[in-house]
Motif scaffolding. Sequence first.
Motif, PDB file in Angstrom:
ATOM      1  N   PHE A  51       0.939  -1.173  -0.029  1.00 54.44           N
ATOM      2  CA  PHE A  51       0.012  -0.020   0.107  1.00 54.44           C
ATOM      3  C   PHE A  51       0.840   1.222  -0.211  1.00 54.44           C
ATOM      4  CE2 PHE A  51      -4.214  -1.657   0.283  1.00 54.44           C
ATOM      5  CZ  PHE A  51      -4.092  -2.704   0.997  1.00 54.44           C
ATOM      6  N   THR A  52       0.342   2.559  -0.421  1.00 52.91           N
ATOM      7  CA  THR A  52       1.113   3.604  -0.544  1.00 52.91           C
ATOM      8  C   THR A  52       1.191   4.089   1.035  1.00 52.91           C
ATOM      9  OG1 THR A  52      -0.721   4.675  -1.214  1.00 52.91           O
ATOM     10  CG2 THR A  52       0.585   4.124  -2.788  1.00 52.91           C
ATOM     11  N   ASP A  53       0.280   3.809   1.771  1.00 54.54           N
ATOM     12  CA  ASP A  53       0.284   4.266   3.192  1.00 54.54           C
ATOM     13  C   ASP A  53       0.693   3.130   4.064  1.00 54.54           C
ATOM     14  OD1 ASP A  53      -3.406   4.107   3.507  1.00 54.54           O
ATOM     15  OD2 ASP A  53      -1.803   2.383   3.621  1.00 54.54           O
ATOM     16  N   ASN A  54       0.767   3.457   5.476  1.00 54.47           N
ATOM     17  CA  ASN A  54       1.533   2.449   6.278  1.00 54.47           C
ATOM     18  C   ASN A  54       0.690   1.316   6.718  1.00 54.47           C
ATOM     19  OD1 ASN A  54       3.606   4.057   6.561  1.00 54.47           O
ATOM     20  ND2 ASN A  54       2.754   5.250   8.256  1.00 54.47           N
ATOM     21  N   LYS A  55      -0.513   0.859   5.767  1.00 55.87           N
ATOM     22  CA  LYS A  55      -1.247  -0.348   5.961  1.00 55.87           C
ATOM     23  C   LYS A  55      -0.411  -1.693   5.567  1.00 55.87           C
ATOM     24  CE  LYS A  55      -5.736   1.749   5.166  1.00 55.87           C
ATOM     25  NZ  LYS A  55      -6.862   1.963   4.167  1.00 55.87           N
ATOM     26  N   ARG A  56      -0.765  -2.781   6.229  1.00 51.74           N
ATOM     27  CA  ARG A  56       0.153  -3.885   6.037  1.00 51.74           C
ATOM     28  C   ARG A  56      -1.016  -4.958   5.298  1.00 51.74           C
ATOM     29  NH1 ARG A  56       2.005  -7.708  10.869  1.00 51.74           N
ATOM     30  NH2 ARG A  56      -0.105  -8.436  10.778  1.00 51.74           N
ATOM     31  N   PRO A  57      -0.566  -5.182   4.057  1.00 52.29           N
ATOM     32  CA  PRO A  57      -1.441  -6.026   3.291  1.00 52.29           C
ATOM     33  C   PRO A  57      -1.350  -7.548   3.886  1.00 52.29           C
ATOM     34  CG  PRO A  57       0.393  -5.619   1.947  1.00 52.29           C
ATOM     35  CD  PRO A  57       0.608  -4.661   3.258  1.00 52.29           C
ATOM     36  N   GLU A  58      -2.378  -8.223   3.737  1.00 54.38           N
ATOM     37  CA  GLU A  58      -2.481  -9.543   4.285  1.00 54.38           C
ATOM     38  C   GLU A  58      -3.474 -10.443   3.462  1.00 54.38           C
ATOM     39  OE1 GLU A  58      -2.554  -8.182   9.262  1.00 54.38           O
ATOM     40  OE2 GLU A  58      -3.509 -10.415   8.501  1.00 54.38           O
ATOM     41  N   HIS A  59      -2.807 -11.776   3.476  1.00 58.27           N
ATOM     42  CA  HIS A  59      -3.539 -12.592   2.369  1.00 58.27           C
ATOM     43  C   HIS A  59      -3.283 -14.013   2.875  1.00 58.27           C
ATOM     44  CE1 HIS A  59      -6.242 -13.843  -0.538  1.00 58.27           C
ATOM     45  NE2 HIS A  59      -5.011 -14.633  -1.102  1.00 58.27           N
ATOM     46  N   GLN A  60      -4.418 -14.963   3.034  1.00 54.54           N
ATOM     47  CA  GLN A  60      -4.081 -16.351   3.509  1.00 54.54           C
ATOM     48  C   GLN A  60      -3.076 -16.701   4.504  1.00 54.54           C
ATOM     49  OE1 GLN A  60      -2.903 -18.066  -0.235  1.00 54.54           O
ATOM     50  NE2 GLN A  60      -4.899 -17.890  -1.262  1.00 54.54           N
ATOM     51  N   GLY A  61      -2.986 -15.411   5.600  1.00 48.67           N
ATOM     52  CA  GLY A  61      -2.114 -15.595   6.592  1.00 48.67           C
ATOM     53  C   GLY A  61      -0.781 -14.983   6.619  1.00 48.67           C
ATOM     54  N   PHE A  62      -0.443 -14.553   5.036  1.00 51.85           N
ATOM     55  CA  PHE A  62       0.729 -14.024   4.890  1.00 51.85           C
ATOM     56  C   PHE A  62       0.466 -12.405   5.031  1.00 51.85           C
ATOM     57  CE2 PHE A  62       3.556 -17.242   3.344  1.00 51.85           C
ATOM     58  CZ  PHE A  62       2.538 -18.191   3.158  1.00 51.85           C
ATOM     59  N   HIS A  63       1.499 -11.896   5.238  1.00 52.14           N
ATOM     60  CA  HIS A  63       1.568 -10.254   5.513  1.00 52.14           C
ATOM     61  C   HIS A  63       2.847  -9.930   4.976  1.00 52.14           C
ATOM     62  CE1 HIS A  63       3.568 -10.132   9.445  1.00 52.14           C
ATOM     63  NE2 HIS A  63       2.936 -11.232   9.761  1.00 52.14           N
ATOM     64  N   ALA A  64       3.029  -8.673   4.644  1.00 56.37           N
ATOM     65  CA  ALA A  64       4.353  -8.121   4.421  1.00 56.37           C
ATOM     66  C   ALA A  64       4.053  -6.389   4.634  1.00 56.37           C
ATOM     67  CB  ALA A  64       4.766  -8.108   2.811  1.00 56.37           C
ATOM     68  N   THR A  65       5.314  -5.853   4.971  1.00 54.48           N
ATOM     69  CA  THR A  65       5.283  -4.295   5.330  1.00 54.48           C
ATOM     70  C   THR A  65       6.468  -3.919   4.548  1.00 54.48           C
ATOM     71  OG1 THR A  65       4.681  -4.706   7.785  1.00 54.48           O
ATOM     72  CG2 THR A  65       5.515  -2.731   7.188  1.00 54.48           C
ATOM     73  N   LEU A  66       5.943  -2.825   3.749  1.00 56.76           N
ATOM     74  CA  LEU A  66       6.996  -1.894   3.067  1.00 56.76           C
ATOM     75  C   LEU A  66       7.694  -0.897   3.976  1.00 56.76           C
ATOM     76  CD1 LEU A  66       8.266  -1.185   0.201  1.00 56.76           C
ATOM     77  CD2 LEU A  66       6.095   0.497   0.112  1.00 56.76           C
ATOM     78  N   HIS A  67       9.033  -1.074   4.010  1.00 57.53           N
ATOM     79  CA  HIS A  67       9.932  -0.431   4.758  1.00 57.53           C
ATOM     80  C   HIS A  67      10.808   0.533   3.571  1.00 57.53           C
ATOM     81  CE1 HIS A  67       8.783  -1.791   8.755  1.00 57.53           C
ATOM     82  NE2 HIS A  67       9.086  -3.054   8.228  1.00 57.53           N
TER      83      HIS A  67
END
Lengths: 112, 112
Positions: A51-67
């Motif tokens: 995401f362009t903001d600080n939201k953390r995408p999640e799907h099927q238990g996976f997540h990732a944060t853009l730093h």
Amino acid sequence: GDSVTQTEGLVTLTEGLPVMLNCTYQSTYSPFLFWYVQHLNEAPKLLLKSFTDNKRPEHQGFHATLHKSSSSFHLQKSSAQLSDSALYYCALSEGGNNKLTFGQGTVLSVIP
Amino acid sequence: AQTIHQWPVAEIKAVGSPLSLGCTIKGKSSPNLYWYWQATGGTLQQLFYSITVGQVESVVQLNLSASRPKDDQFILSTEKLLLSHSGFYLCAWSLDWGGEQYFGPGTRLTVL
């Protein structure tokens, strides 16, 4: 030019343990980052998009944060399942062009 | 719902012979279309993209060409196959400029 680095070619985990697959990137602009998953003899499927903001995408238990400070988009999951065994690609898209650049991919093998 | 279809599913061809692979997408108007190549054990390499009928941009030269004769159709071809053309060919689509891409089922090509 832009590039994506996945340092691990193969990650082997016991079922139930946490998953972390590394992804770092180089980009001139503010890119979008993606994770794709490819099972054997199948096409890649989109797993996550940054995401362009600080939201953390999640799907099927996976997540990732853009730093942006560390140019990273690591993929995580709290507990690996046997069905998670697959090839995972991190990819980058710079806004303003149609080029999607993939990393070399990481094979995740989850064992009982 | 959108569907993406690729043909043929698999192909075995001789070196020096011609090749034509096809991709159609239904359920989306004026999508961006892409061709990718994946060598066995390799990463995904974007070959071509098209944002409108009749216009195709080349990303990597592999002695291949692409055409978009209709809004929903993308063709990959060559007049003379090389051994190095073997691999998995994937068609993909996206709606947004620089957005996530969705892949078709792929065509597996073996050149002998």
